[in-house]
Design a protein around this motif. Structure first.
Motif, mmCIF file in Angstrom:
data_model
loop_
_atom_site.group_PDB
_atom_site.id
_atom_site.type_symbol
_atom_site.label_atom_id
_atom_site.label_comp_id
_atom_site.label_asym_id
_atom_site.label_seq_id
_atom_site.Cartn_x
_atom_site.Cartn_y
_atom_site.Cartn_z
ATOM 1 N N LYS A 160 -15.115 18.936 -25.054
ATOM 2 C CA LYS A 160 -14.994 18.229 -26.335
ATOM 3 C C LYS A 160 -15.287 19.158 -27.518
ATOM 4 O O LYS A 160 -14.667 19.048 -28.566
ATOM 5 N N VAL A 193 -0.464 16.681 -25.860
ATOM 6 C CA VAL A 193 -1.267 17.463 -26.813
ATOM 7 C C VAL A 193 -0.369 18.399 -27.601
ATOM 8 O O VAL A 193 0.766 18.668 -27.226
ATOM 9 N N GLY A 232 -14.615 22.288 -27.671
ATOM 10 C CA GLY A 232 -13.640 23.367 -27.723
ATOM 11 C C GLY A 232 -13.951 24.556 -26.838
ATOM 12 O O GLY A 232 -13.177 25.502 -26.780
ATOM 13 N N ARG A 273 -11.719 17.670 -21.966
ATOM 14 C CA ARG A 273 -11.299 16.719 -22.993
ATOM 15 C C ARG A 273 -10.111 17.216 -23.797
ATOM 16 O O ARG A 273 -9.493 16.473 -24.552
ATOM 17 N N ASP A 274 -9.795 18.508 -23.650
ATOM 18 C CA ASP A 274 -8.692 19.088 -24.409
ATOM 19 C C ASP A 274 -8.172 20.289 -23.628
ATOM 20 O O ASP A 274 -8.755 20.680 -22.616
ATOM 21 N N TRP A 275 -7.087 20.876 -24.120
ATOM 22 C CA TRP A 275 -6.461 21.995 -23.427
ATOM 23 C C TRP A 275 -6.021 23.019 -24.439
ATOM 24 O O TRP A 275 -5.619 22.685 -25.551
#
Length: 185
Positions: free
Chosen positions: A130, A179, A132, A154-156
């Motif tokens: 989350k 995304v 980064g 939570r991100d890519w």
């Protein structure tokens, strides 16, 4: 092309004659003979390529259009549909990417190209928390996926690492999220 116009991989009543050898753990040996995964990854590529600004009500499967509607409704700045691939033995397919504190394994991908008989070039995506920061312990000490760490993703982020695969070697594809990796600018 709309979702209704696409041929569903589930419309086939008979398996195709594709059966690839290759053996080994999680390889292409036995079991999965339909072109299901190949068709889904082709659909993901088509959806990414079309990236129009529309909204759809359903957000639960790989065929959701347009790009940006999977996971977060109405996300208009997506250029990538993140997905995982699963081998016949139930293990997630994993690949290497460069850097990130010497931890460089991911199970997340973006389709870049599909060619010949269901071969695909996939970009390996960097799993991020989350905040980064890279999720660095996706693999445990025995080489298995660490699901506790995987759940922290939570991100890519984009990597410059790609892998070419035979899509016939996989039995499942799971779409995770849409995304914006700023690849299509």
């Amino acid at each position: 092309m709309s979702f209704e116009e696409m041929e569903s991989p589930f419309d086939h009543t008979e398996p195709t004659s594709h059966h690839h050898g290759g053996g080994g753990s999680g390889g292409c040996s036995g079991g999965c003979t339909l072109d299901c995964v190949c068709q889904v990854v082709r659909a993901i590529k088509d959806i990414q390529d079309q990236a129009e600004e529309e909204c759809e009500a359903c957000t639960s499967n790989c065929f959701v259009e347009p790009l940006g509607d999977l996971g977060v409704r109405g996300r208009r700045d997506a250029d990538t549909r993140v997905f995982t691939l699963t081998h016949k033995n139930g293990e997630l397919f994993k690949a290497l990417f460069r850097g990130h504190q010497g931890k460089c394994v991911s199970v997340f991908f973006r389709v870049e190209e599909i060619f010949d008989n269901c071969c695909a070039t996939l970009r390996v995506l960097v799993p991020l928390r989350k905040d980064g920061k890279t999720v660095v312990d996706i693999m445990d000490t025995h080489g298995k996926v660490n699901f506790a760490e995987l759940c922290e993703v939570r991100d890519w982020g984009r990597s410059n690492s790609c892998v070419t695969v035979d899509l016939h070697c996989f039995c499942a594809v799971q779409c995770i999220a849409d995304v914006d990796l700023e690849l299509c600018d």
